[in-house]
Design a protein around this motif. Structure first.
Motif, PDB file in Angstrom:
ATOM      1  N   ALA A 167       0.834  -1.196   0.000  1.00  0.00           N
ATOM      2  CA  ALA A 167       0.000   0.000   0.000  1.00  0.00           C
ATOM      3  C   ALA A 167       0.873   1.253   0.000  1.00  0.00           C
ATOM      4  O   ALA A 167       2.051   1.202   0.380  1.00  0.00           O
ATOM      5  CB  ALA A 167      -0.914   0.010   1.220  1.00  0.00           C
ATOM      6  N   PRO A 168       0.299   2.399  -0.419  1.00  0.00           N
ATOM      7  CA  PRO A 168       1.011   3.676  -0.308  1.00  0.00           C
ATOM      8  C   PRO A 168       1.290   3.991   1.158  1.00  0.00           C
ATOM      9  O   PRO A 168       0.626   3.466   2.056  1.00  0.00           O
ATOM     10  CB  PRO A 168       0.030   4.681  -0.919  1.00  0.00           C
ATOM     11  N   ALA A 169       2.232   4.858   1.395  1.00  0.00           N
ATOM     12  CA  ALA A 169       2.722   5.112   2.751  1.00  0.00           C
ATOM     13  C   ALA A 169       1.634   5.509   3.739  1.00  0.00           C
ATOM     14  O   ALA A 169       1.685   5.128   4.902  1.00  0.00           O
ATOM     15  CB  ALA A 169       3.812   6.182   2.713  1.00  0.00           C
ATOM     16  N   GLN A 170       0.643   6.272   3.314  1.00  0.00           N
ATOM     17  CA  GLN A 170      -0.365   6.773   4.250  1.00  0.00           C
ATOM     18  C   GLN A 170      -1.618   5.901   4.315  1.00  0.00           C
ATOM     19  O   GLN A 170      -2.579   6.244   4.994  1.00  0.00           O
ATOM     20  CB  GLN A 170      -0.764   8.204   3.857  1.00  0.00           C
ATOM     21  N   SER A 171      -1.631   4.784   3.628  1.00  0.00           N
ATOM     22  CA  SER A 171      -2.832   3.951   3.594  1.00  0.00           C
ATOM     23  C   SER A 171      -3.034   3.194   4.904  1.00  0.00           C
ATOM     24  O   SER A 171      -2.095   2.632   5.462  1.00  0.00           O
ATOM     25  CB  SER A 171      -2.752   2.943   2.450  1.00  0.00           C
ATOM     26  N   PRO A 172      -4.279   3.146   5.410  1.00  0.00           N
ATOM     27  CA  PRO A 172      -4.575   2.359   6.609  1.00  0.00           C
ATOM     28  C   PRO A 172      -4.306   0.870   6.421  1.00  0.00           C
ATOM     29  O   PRO A 172      -4.259   0.124   7.405  1.00  0.00           O
ATOM     30  CB  PRO A 172      -6.076   2.621   6.836  1.00  0.00           C
ATOM     31  N   ALA A 173      -4.143   0.438   5.170  1.00  0.00           N
ATOM     32  CA  ALA A 173      -3.859  -0.972   4.911  1.00  0.00           C
ATOM     33  C   ALA A 173      -2.527  -1.401   5.518  1.00  0.00           C
ATOM     34  O   ALA A 173      -2.281  -2.592   5.723  1.00  0.00           O
ATOM     35  CB  ALA A 173      -3.847  -1.250   3.406  1.00  0.00           C
ATOM     36  N   LEU A 174      -1.675  -0.448   5.833  1.00  0.00           N
ATOM     37  CA  LEU A 174      -0.387  -0.768   6.448  1.00  0.00           C
ATOM     38  C   LEU A 174      -0.504  -0.929   7.956  1.00  0.00           C
ATOM     39  O   LEU A 174       0.424  -1.405   8.600  1.00  0.00           O
ATOM     40  CB  LEU A 174       0.636   0.333   6.127  1.00  0.00           C
ATOM     41  N   SER A 175      -1.655  -0.549   8.510  1.00  0.00           N
ATOM     42  CA  SER A 175      -1.883  -0.664   9.953  1.00  0.00           C
ATOM     43  C   SER A 175      -2.535  -2.006  10.252  1.00  0.00           C
ATOM     44  O   SER A 175      -2.569  -2.906   9.411  1.00  0.00           O
ATOM     45  CB  SER A 175      -2.784   0.484  10.421  1.00  0.00           C
ATOM     46  N   ASN A 176      -3.083  -2.133  11.446  1.00  0.00           N
ATOM     47  CA  ASN A 176      -3.772  -3.368  11.815  1.00  0.00           C
ATOM     48  C   ASN A 176      -4.989  -3.638  10.932  1.00  0.00           C
ATOM     49  O   ASN A 176      -5.480  -4.767  10.865  1.00  0.00           O
ATOM     50  CB  ASN A 176      -4.195  -3.325  13.283  1.00  0.00           C
ATOM     51  N   GLU A 177      -5.474  -2.611  10.254  1.00  0.00           N
ATOM     52  CA  GLU A 177      -6.588  -2.804   9.327  1.00  0.00           C
ATOM     53  C   GLU A 177      -6.177  -3.748   8.196  1.00  0.00           C
ATOM     54  O   GLU A 177      -6.987  -4.558   7.727  1.00  0.00           O
ATOM     55  CB  GLU A 177      -7.057  -1.461   8.754  1.00  0.00           C
ATOM     56  N   GLY A 178      -4.930  -3.645   7.779  1.00  0.00           N
ATOM     57  CA  GLY A 178      -4.439  -4.547   6.744  1.00  0.00           C
ATOM     58  C   GLY A 178      -4.414  -5.987   7.219  1.00  0.00           C
ATOM     59  O   GLY A 178      -4.770  -6.920   6.474  1.00  0.00           O
TER      60      GLY A 178
END
Length: 222
Positions: A167-178
């Motif tokens: 994911a792009p740097a600011q996408s929530p997909a990089l957090s626990n959402e991912g």
């Protein structure tokens, strides 16, 4: 132009580039390609893979890119970036790759997958109900992607799945959402695969979700 719309448009271009790639020893990160377009065949909400052993179901808001689809590989992205009629703008931007192989060898692990991907190191790990997940770091990401991403391995119907979420740097997909997205996809895929087996009259193959993660990396990364 709205920043979110710009990122969605850029991601659509990147998806078109990666659609022709599989996850090999040199992992194909998303790359911008001039003139690329998200137009083409309608994105899919599910697909039967590995000759029907696995019915792949994307997480909410995501679709399968039909141009990427093989028996052992699929690329998933937010439906609107693939030209889908439903924008799914509530889903975070990202691109997911799923590689599959019949379980025939020693246990598959995230470490062995990262080694095969060549440019990935693993950080914080999670192991829940037969699913191994980890935050991963790529040494040389390309395009509009963060070097941080998610990796996961699991097994469904004696088929090993190797999953990556970029994911792009600011996408929530990089957090626990991912992480939740990956778990959701695995749960939905497991349920759909069992339902398909029942509908066709072929019982699902016995699966040991923890110790049965067996496959040859050669099979996964062809």
């Amino acid at each position: 132009m709205n920043t979110g719309i710009c990122k969605a448009a850029c991601l659509g271009l990147m998806v078109a580039t990666l659609s022709a790639c599989t996850e090999g020893t040199e992992l194909g990160f998303l790359q911008t390609k001039q003139g690329a377009s998200a137009s083409g065949p309608a994105p899919l909400t599910q697909a039967q893979m590995m000759r029907g052993a696995v019915t792949l179901v994307p997480p909410s808001g995501y679709c399968i890119d039909p141009r990427s689809l093989k028996q052992n590989f699929a690329l998933l992205a937010r439906c609107d970036t693939l030209g889908g009629k439903n924008g799914a703008l509530d889903a975070p931007l990202g691109v997911m790759t799923v590689s599959l192989a019949a379980s025939i060898g020693p246990a598959l692990s995230l470490s062995s997958v990262a080694q095969a991907a060549d440019a990935t190191s693993l950080g914080e790990r999670f192991d829940v109900k037969g699913v191994e997940l980890a935050r991963a770091t790529a040494t040389s990401p390309k395009g509009d992607l963060s070097k941080n991403h998610w990796r996961a391995v699991t097994q469904i119907n004696r088929t090993d799945l190797s999953i990556a979420l970029f994911a792009p740097a600011q996408s929530p997909a990089l957090s626990n959402e991912g992480r939740s997205m990956i778990r959701s996809m695995i749960n939905a895929t497991q349920s759909a695969s069992v339902a398909t087996s029942v509908a066709t009259g072929i019982p699902p193959k016995a699966t040991n979700p923890k110790k049965g993660l067996a496959a040859t990396l050669t099979g996964l990364f062809e």
